[in-house]
Design a protein around this motif. Structure first.
Motif, mmCIF file in Angstrom:
data_model
loop_
_atom_site.group_PDB
_atom_site.id
_atom_site.type_symbol
_atom_site.label_atom_id
_atom_site.label_comp_id
_atom_site.label_asym_id
_atom_site.label_seq_id
_atom_site.Cartn_x
_atom_site.Cartn_y
_atom_site.Cartn_z
ATOM 1 N N PHE A 72 0.827 -1.203 0.000
ATOM 2 C CA PHE A 72 0.000 0.000 0.000
ATOM 3 C C PHE A 72 0.868 1.263 0.000
ATOM 4 O O PHE A 72 0.519 2.266 -0.630
ATOM 5 C CB PHE A 72 -0.955 -0.004 1.186
ATOM 6 N N LYS A 73 1.999 1.231 0.706
ATOM 7 C CA LYS A 73 2.941 2.349 0.629
ATOM 8 C C LYS A 73 3.418 2.538 -0.805
ATOM 9 O O LYS A 73 3.507 3.666 -1.310
ATOM 10 C CB LYS A 73 4.142 2.087 1.542
ATOM 11 N N TYR A 74 3.730 1.437 -1.430
ATOM 12 C CA TYR A 74 4.156 1.449 -2.830
ATOM 13 C C TYR A 74 3.085 2.103 -3.701
ATOM 14 O O TYR A 74 3.369 2.937 -4.569
ATOM 15 C CB TYR A 74 4.403 0.010 -3.297
ATOM 16 N N ALA A 75 1.820 1.714 -3.480
ATOM 17 C CA ALA A 75 0.717 2.213 -4.295
ATOM 18 C C ALA A 75 0.519 3.719 -4.109
ATOM 19 O O ALA A 75 0.395 4.467 -5.083
ATOM 20 C CB ALA A 75 -0.569 1.462 -3.958
ATOM 21 N N VAL A 76 0.493 4.173 -2.848
ATOM 22 C CA VAL A 76 0.242 5.596 -2.567
ATOM 23 C C VAL A 76 1.361 6.471 -3.130
ATOM 24 O O VAL A 76 1.108 7.472 -3.820
ATOM 25 C CB VAL A 76 0.092 5.815 -1.046
ATOM 26 N N ILE A 77 2.601 6.100 -2.859
ATOM 27 C CA ILE A 77 3.734 6.893 -3.339
ATOM 28 C C ILE A 77 3.804 6.857 -4.863
ATOM 29 O O ILE A 77 4.116 7.866 -5.509
ATOM 30 C CB ILE A 77 5.048 6.396 -2.705
ATOM 31 N N SER A 78 3.485 5.717 -5.460
ATOM 32 C CA SER A 78 3.520 5.594 -6.914
ATOM 33 C C SER A 78 2.452 6.459 -7.574
ATOM 34 O O SER A 78 2.690 7.046 -8.628
ATOM 35 C CB SER A 78 3.343 4.131 -7.332
ATOM 36 N N VAL A 79 1.273 6.539 -6.968
ATOM 37 C CA VAL A 79 0.219 7.389 -7.526
ATOM 38 C C VAL A 79 0.646 8.856 -7.469
ATOM 39 O O VAL A 79 0.417 9.628 -8.408
ATOM 40 C CB VAL A 79 -1.111 7.168 -6.780
ATOM 41 N N ILE A 80 1.293 9.255 -6.375
ATOM 42 C CA ILE A 80 1.736 10.644 -6.229
ATOM 43 C C ILE A 80 2.782 10.996 -7.286
ATOM 44 O O ILE A 80 2.691 12.042 -7.948
ATOM 45 C CB ILE A 80 2.288 10.897 -4.815
ATOM 46 N N VAL A 83 1.810 9.206 -11.291
ATOM 47 C CA VAL A 83 0.600 9.724 -11.936
ATOM 48 C C VAL A 83 0.539 11.247 -11.813
ATOM 49 O O VAL A 83 0.554 11.956 -12.817
ATOM 50 C CB VAL A 83 -0.670 9.079 -11.342
ATOM 51 N N ALA A 84 0.491 11.742 -10.574
ATOM 52 C CA ALA A 84 0.341 13.194 -10.384
ATOM 53 C C ALA A 84 1.555 13.962 -10.908
ATOM 54 O O ALA A 84 1.413 14.884 -11.719
ATOM 55 C CB ALA A 84 0.105 13.492 -8.903
ATOM 56 N N PHE A 85 2.737 13.601 -10.454
ATOM 57 C CA PHE A 85 3.940 14.329 -10.887
ATOM 58 C C PHE A 85 4.214 14.109 -12.366
ATOM 59 O O PHE A 85 4.654 15.032 -13.071
ATOM 60 C CB PHE A 85 5.143 13.895 -10.056
ATOM 61 N N ALA A 86 3.963 12.897 -12.876
ATOM 62 C CA ALA A 86 4.172 12.620 -14.302
ATOM 63 C C ALA A 86 3.232 13.468 -15.164
ATOM 64 O O ALA A 86 3.624 13.920 -16.249
ATOM 65 C CB ALA A 86 3.962 11.142 -14.591
ATOM 66 N N LEU A 87 2.009 13.699 -14.702
ATOM 67 C CA LEU A 87 1.076 14.554 -15.441
ATOM 68 C C LEU A 87 1.571 15.991 -15.487
ATOM 69 O O LEU A 87 1.533 16.644 -16.536
ATOM 70 C CB LEU A 87 -0.314 14.486 -14.800
ATOM 71 N N VAL A 88 2.050 16.491 -14.357
ATOM 72 C CA VAL A 88 2.603 17.852 -14.319
ATOM 73 C C VAL A 88 3.813 17.957 -15.248
ATOM 74 O O VAL A 88 3.969 18.921 -15.998
ATOM 75 C CB VAL A 88 2.993 18.236 -12.878
ATOM 76 N N LEU A 89 4.665 16.948 -15.213
ATOM 77 C CA LEU A 89 5.862 16.931 -16.052
ATOM 78 C C LEU A 89 5.487 16.921 -17.534
ATOM 79 O O LEU A 89 6.081 17.650 -18.349
ATOM 80 C CB LEU A 89 6.695 15.698 -15.701
ATOM 81 N N ALA A 90 4.497 16.116 -17.895
ATOM 82 C CA ALA A 90 4.036 16.059 -19.283
ATOM 83 C C ALA A 90 3.452 17.394 -19.721
ATOM 84 O O ALA A 90 3.691 17.849 -20.853
ATOM 85 C CB ALA A 90 2.996 14.951 -19.434
ATOM 86 N N TYR A 91 2.704 18.039 -18.828
ATOM 87 C CA TYR A 91 2.107 19.345 -19.145
ATOM 88 C C TYR A 91 3.190 20.399 -19.378
ATOM 89 O O TYR A 91 3.090 21.212 -20.313
ATOM 90 C CB TYR A 91 1.189 19.769 -18.002
ATOM 91 N N ILE A 92 4.237 20.362 -18.554
ATOM 92 C CA ILE A 92 5.340 21.321 -18.714
ATOM 93 C C ILE A 92 6.063 21.101 -20.036
ATOM 94 O O ILE A 92 6.363 22.053 -20.770
ATOM 95 C CB ILE A 92 6.323 21.207 -17.529
ATOM 96 N N LEU A 93 6.338 19.845 -20.377
ATOM 97 C CA LEU A 93 7.071 19.555 -21.606
ATOM 98 C C LEU A 93 6.255 19.851 -22.862
ATOM 99 O O LEU A 93 6.834 20.051 -23.933
ATOM 100 C CB LEU A 93 7.515 18.088 -21.615
#
Length: 294
Positions: A72-80, A83-93
């Motif tokens: 569950f730690k893996y899941a929560v940190i991975s979603v952050i 998913v979340a940070f990767a979306l921001v990164l994609a938007y910036i690029l």
């Protein structure tokens, strides 16, 4: 005759996929469920029926709560991050300002995805080395030497060190999926937002996020289910140690089946992993309501 052929052609095209799924997914799944009621070893010729004994052992296994918590730690940190940070990164690029350098950074972020997990584990094993590792050396360089520790040998930090390595490798893949989704957004929506005076942050939350909600759902589903099945990273870096502080369900299943030669209980663990992954997937599908009319 024509009607029969119109029915037969789709069946012929579907048949290879059905055979593949039956052979490699559904039949092994039912076989594994059957095996969970027996006690046997890898090379044993016979199986001893034990009924629900393996499930009783599961609920009394002191490793299981730790492994589930780590998953569950893996899941929560991975979603952050994935998913979340990767979306921001994609938007910036995909922003106009970074258009010229975006291809270079896409390659930089995606390159870890193409590297073997064994090579990455060796790399991070050197980074986390308590004597000559890059991480402790960097902390000492910036005056934070007291923060240095044996990252993989400490029961508190081992699982987080393993998770950090996984994020570094996987974030580029999810980022590329988001980039593809963002590129499909009609430019008219951004132009209308510009006319309304919306800034980049407002456009991100009002235009980008709603338009890529299907991609968010798919990436979250991939990330969460993958976190329930994670095996390579903790097995190669720590083998579930020290003790069983960085154990995951998949590593525990492997050790029970191939180290302790208890295939019946390993089958029970596999069934529990499958059920947990399926339940989480169903919950996400229910909550996201993607693909349905508002």
């Amino acid at each position: 005759m024509i009607k029969r052929r119109s029915i037969l052609i789709p069946v012929i095209f579907l048949l290879p996929s059905v055979v593949f799924l039956l052979t490699f997914v559904y039949i092994p799944l039912f076989q594994n469920f059957y095996n969970s009621f027996f006690s046997f070893s890898v090379f044993s010729q016979t199986k001893t029926f034990v009924g629900m004994e393996n499930f009783r052992i599961f609920f009394n296994d002191r490793v299981v709560p730790v492994a589930l918590l780590n998953n569950f730690k893996y899941a929560v940190i991975s979603v952050i991050f994935q998913v979340a940070f990767a979306l921001v990164l994609a938007y910036i690029l995909e922003d106009k300002i970074f258009r010229r350098v975006a291809p270079f950074f896409r390659v930089v972020y995606f390159m870890p995805v193409m590297i073997s997990i064994s090579v990455i584990a060796l790399l991070f094993g050197f980074i986390y080395n308590p004597q000559m590792g890059l991480l402790n050396s960097f902390l000492e360089l910036v005056g934070l030497g007291d923060w240095g520790k044996p990252w993989l040998g400490n029961a508190t930090t081992a699982i987080y060190a393993v998770i950090a390595m996984s994020q570094w490798q996987s974030i580029g893949f999810i980022m590329m999926l988001f980039i593809v989704a963002i590129q499909k957004i009609p430019k008219d929506l951004y132009e209308a937002a510009d006319i309304d005076g919306a800034g980049k942050i407002r456009k991100f939350f009002s235009v980008t996020v709603p338009q890529v909600k299907e991609a968010i759902f798919v990436n979250t589903l991939i990330t969460v289910t993958g976190s329930m099945l994670v095996f390579n990273e903790p097995y190669i870096l720590t083998n579930g140690g020290p003790g069983f502080s960085s154990m995951t369900m998949a590593v525990h299943m492997y050790q029970e089946g191939f180290v302790k030669d208890n295939m019946g209980y390993a089958s029970t663990l596999a069934i529990c992993i499958f059920l947990l992954s399926a339940i989480l997937a169903i919950i996400q599908i229910r909550l996201s309501r993607t693909g349905k009319d508002d």
